[in-house]
Design a protein around this motif. Structure first.
Motif, PDB file in Angstrom:
ATOM      1  N   LEU A   1       0.822  -1.211   0.000  1.00 23.03           N
ATOM      2  CA  LEU A   1       0.000   0.000   0.000  1.00 23.03           C
ATOM      3  C   LEU A   1       0.855   1.260   0.000  1.00 23.03           C
ATOM      4  N   SER A   2       1.962   1.214   0.754  1.00 23.23           N
ATOM      5  CA  SER A   2       2.827   2.386   0.901  1.00 23.23           C
ATOM      6  C   SER A   2       4.186   1.937   1.410  1.00 23.23           C
ATOM      7  N   GLY A   3       5.029   2.917   1.715  1.00 21.50           N
ATOM      8  CA  GLY A   3       6.351   2.614   2.264  1.00 21.50           C
ATOM      9  C   GLY A   3       6.354   2.440   3.766  1.00 21.50           C
ATOM     10  N   SER A   4       5.198   2.516   4.411  1.00 21.91           N
ATOM     11  CA  SER A   4       5.132   2.406   5.869  1.00 21.91           C
ATOM     12  C   SER A   4       5.603   1.040   6.361  1.00 21.91           C
ATOM     13  N   ALA A   5       6.456   1.052   7.393  1.00 25.41           N
ATOM     14  CA  ALA A   5       6.908  -0.208   8.002  1.00 25.41           C
ATOM     15  C   ALA A   5       5.808  -0.836   8.838  1.00 25.41           C
ATOM     16  N   LEU A   6       4.816  -0.041   9.234  1.00 28.24           N
ATOM     17  CA  LEU A   6       3.724  -0.549  10.068  1.00 28.24           C
ATOM     18  C   LEU A   6       2.585  -1.124   9.246  1.00 28.24           C
ATOM     19  N   LEU A   7       2.131  -0.352   8.240  1.00 29.16           N
ATOM     20  CA  LEU A   7       0.926  -0.734   7.506  1.00 29.16           C
ATOM     21  C   LEU A   7       1.117  -0.733   5.995  1.00 29.16           C
ATOM     22  N   GLY A   8       2.357  -0.745   5.554  1.00 28.66           N
ATOM     23  CA  GLY A   8       2.585  -0.671   4.121  1.00 28.66           C
ATOM     24  C   GLY A   8       2.399  -1.979   3.395  1.00 28.66           C
ATOM     25  N   GLY A   9       2.758  -3.090   4.056  1.00 33.51           N
ATOM     26  CA  GLY A   9       2.720  -4.383   3.386  1.00 33.51           C
ATOM     27  C   GLY A   9       2.524  -5.512   4.374  1.00 33.51           C
TER      28      GLY A   9
ATOM     29  N   GLU B   1       6.475   9.695  15.148  1.00 32.80           N
ATOM     30  CA  GLU B   1       6.235  10.484  13.935  1.00 32.80           C
ATOM     31  C   GLU B   1       6.982   9.879  12.749  1.00 32.80           C
ATOM     32  N   ARG B   2       8.227   9.443  12.994  1.00 30.80           N
ATOM     33  CA  ARG B   2       9.002   8.820  11.906  1.00 30.80           C
ATOM     34  C   ARG B   2       8.460   7.439  11.556  1.00 30.80           C
ATOM     35  N   MET B   3       7.960   6.722  12.567  1.00 31.29           N
ATOM     36  CA  MET B   3       7.361   5.408  12.313  1.00 31.29           C
ATOM     37  C   MET B   3       6.141   5.521  11.403  1.00 31.29           C
ATOM     38  N   GLY B   4       5.386   6.601  11.584  1.00 31.53           N
ATOM     39  CA  GLY B   4       4.169   6.797  10.806  1.00 31.53           C
ATOM     40  C   GLY B   4       4.409   7.301   9.402  1.00 31.53           C
ATOM     41  N   ASP B   5       5.680   7.528   9.034  1.00 32.99           N
ATOM     42  CA  ASP B   5       6.009   8.014   7.690  1.00 32.99           C
ATOM     43  C   ASP B   5       5.636   6.946   6.661  1.00 32.99           C
ATOM     44  N   MET B   6       4.872   7.350   5.644  1.00 32.77           N
ATOM     45  CA  MET B   6       4.473   6.346   4.648  1.00 32.77           C
ATOM     46  C   MET B   6       5.160   6.560   3.308  1.00 32.77           C
ATOM     47  N   LEU B   7       6.093   7.511   3.271  1.00 36.20           N
ATOM     48  CA  LEU B   7       6.778   7.793   2.014  1.00 36.20           C
ATOM     49  C   LEU B   7       8.154   7.143   1.947  1.00 36.20           C
ATOM     50  N   ASP B   8       8.825   7.037   3.109  1.00 34.96           N
ATOM     51  CA  ASP B   8      10.196   6.532   3.145  1.00 34.96           C
ATOM     52  C   ASP B   8      10.252   5.254   3.984  1.00 34.96           C
TER      53      ASP B   8
ATOM     54  N   ASN C   1      12.623   3.109   4.595  1.00 34.37           N
ATOM     55  CA  ASN C   1      13.821   2.961   5.427  1.00 34.37           C
ATOM     56  C   ASN C   1      13.709   3.781   6.707  1.00 34.37           C
ATOM     57  N   LYS C   2      13.198   5.000   6.567  1.00 35.25           N
ATOM     58  CA  LYS C   2      13.007   5.879   7.729  1.00 35.25           C
ATOM     59  C   LYS C   2      11.999   5.274   8.697  1.00 35.25           C
ATOM     60  N   SER C   3      10.896   4.756   8.165  1.00 34.84           N
ATOM     61  CA  SER C   3       9.835   4.170   8.980  1.00 34.84           C
ATOM     62  C   SER C   3      10.333   2.921   9.708  1.00 34.84           C
ATOM     63  N   GLN C   4      11.048   2.052   8.982  1.00 37.44           N
ATOM     64  CA  GLN C   4      11.559   0.813   9.585  1.00 37.44           C
ATOM     65  C   GLN C   4      12.624   1.111  10.632  1.00 37.44           C
ATOM     66  N   ALA C   5      13.500   2.075  10.346  1.00 38.02           N
ATOM     67  CA  ALA C   5      14.553   2.436  11.306  1.00 38.02           C
ATOM     68  C   ALA C   5      13.933   2.954  12.605  1.00 38.02           C
ATOM     69  N   ALA C   6      12.864   3.746  12.479  1.00 42.31           N
ATOM     70  CA  ALA C   6      12.186   4.274  13.665  1.00 42.31           C
ATOM     71  C   ALA C   6      11.528   3.148  14.455  1.00 42.31           C
ATOM     72  N   ARG C   7      10.967   2.191  13.752  1.00 35.43           N
ATOM     73  CA  ARG C   7      10.338   1.049  14.437  1.00 35.43           C
ATOM     74  C   ARG C   7      11.386   0.278  15.241  1.00 35.43           C
TER      75      ARG C   7
END
Length: 391
Positions: free
Chosen positions: A72-80, A167-174, A176-182
């Motif tokens: 769906l997006s680049g989000s580490a939480l809800l992207g895939g 805030e970085r975890m919720g990023d759905m564009l990047d 790598n940024k989202s996963q690193a924050a997680r």
């Protein structure tokens, strides 16, 4: 590439749901769509279809072949996809069993008075400020953070740190940024768990540290819980204030009778669409539904916010009515085995806020036009960076 509709559809007003979702629901029911990444999904925006699929064991967060999964997006939480198809159900059931006592209705009832006193403290603080004041910074953000910190056993003084990580975890564009924050939040939680093993307290992290020996698993779960336990409630307080201010007749009813707060909260939950991102699911085997065949491995995106505006279930679905009969429960917390374990906690917090806020500040209103409110950008949740108010 076929000319499929591209989701999420744009919206100018965060209190509304783009009409394209209703048009697709009426025209096609479950519709084939494309994400902005170019991947294809089945979009579920109808109430009954969403309820059936929330309840369908053949649909999961994991994918039969994760490397081939649509995203769906680049989000580490809800992207895939998340988890392993062989163990997903057993792991999900195990975790729910562990967490349920911490979020039981009985425990939440015991919390009600305490949360009410926390709201009173925030409103006392607000009353000492010279308007305009930022309601987001003074109430919407600190209250859910304080409650979830106390429940989990996370130091409230770390709120600025994990607020930034969230805030970085919720990023759905990047991605790598989202996963690193997680991973960063999990590492922070792992440190807390180690302290809980030495000095346990009356909190969820201490309970989990006593039940599980896999600190990595606890840390990952606790990090997700910390994120979900404050992020969505923060936004719903902001949206609830805006919905009431945009509907002065309904606000008048609530001011005259704060006992209407529980109904107001359910309508706020139904009407508030904090995200058009949707919830990704994957078919573990072929599923026949609504005249469609969802093939094994295909992606499905459930959109509770659109389903909550289904005109076949809710008369005049776009009208905000705090006395709306509660015959068909909204899907904002999911349904069936995927029903959010934090639902009771969110309700306790929201009822505490909306039974008090406009009693204490009956003339509360926005300090700027709603169209000028600054939004938080590029995140899963469409929220507000600030909510300036006067009274």
């Amino acid at each position: 590439m076929s000319a499929l509709p591209v989701i999420p559809f744009q919206r100018s007003d965060l209190l509304e749901v783009p009409p394209e979702y209703r048009e697709l629901r009426i025209k096609e029911g479950i519709a084939r769509v494309r994400t902005r990444r170019g991947d294809e999904f089945w979009l579920v925006s109808g109430y009954e279809d969403a309820r059936k699929l929330f309840n369908d064991a053949r649909l999961g967060r994991s994918h039969p072949e994760p490397e081939k999964a649509a995203r769906l997006s680049g989000s580490a939480l809800l992207g895939g996809p998340q988890g392993d198809i062989a163990t997903e159900k057993a792991e999900h059931d195990r975790m729910r069993k562990l967490f349920m006592p911490s979020f039981s209705a009985r425990r939440m009832k015991a919390l009600t008075e305490h949360v009410g006193s926390l709201v009173d403290e925030r409103l006392d603080h607000l009353a000492k400020l010279t308007p305009p004041a930022d309601l987001h910074a003074e109430l919407s953000f600190p209250l859910p953070v304080l409650v979830i910190c106390q429940l989990l056993g996370v130091p409230f003084e770390d709120r600025a740190y994990f607020g930034g990580v969230s805030e970085r975890m919720g990023d759905m564009l990047d991605p790598n940024k989202s996963q690193a924050a997680r991973e960063e939040l999990s590492a922070y939680m792992a440190g807390l768990i180690e302290r809980k093993r030495q000095e346990p307290g009356e909190d969820v992290l201490s309970d989990l540290a006593g039940e599980l020996d896999d600190d990595g698993k606890i840390a990952d779960l606790a990090g997700t819980l910390l994120f979900a336990g404050h992020e969505t409630t923060v936004n719903r307080i902001d949206y609830g204030v805006l919905l009431l201010l945009a509907n002065p007749d309904q606000l008048g009813l609530l001011k005259a009778d704060p006992g209407l707060a529980p109904g107001a909260v359910e309508e706020i939950l139904r009407m508030t669409v904090t995200s058009l991102h949707g919830l990704p699911r994957y078919a573990h085997e072929d599923i026949e539904i609504g005249g469609r065949t969802i093939r094994r491995g295909e992606g499905v995106v459930l959109l509770p916010g659109a389903a909550n505006r289904d005109e076949r279930v809710y008369p005049d679905p776009d009208a905000f009515d705090i006395r709306r009969p509660q015959t068909d429960p909204h899907l904002s917390f999911g349904y069936g085995p995927r029903f959010c374990i934090g639902a009771s906690l969110a309700r306790v917090e929201l009822i505490a806020v909306f039974s008090r806020l406009f009693q204490r500040f009956p003339t509360l209103r926005l300090a700027v036009p709603a169209s000028q409110l600054r939004r938080s950008e590029g995140r899963i949740a469409d929220g507000f960076a600030e909510l300036p108010v006067i009274w």
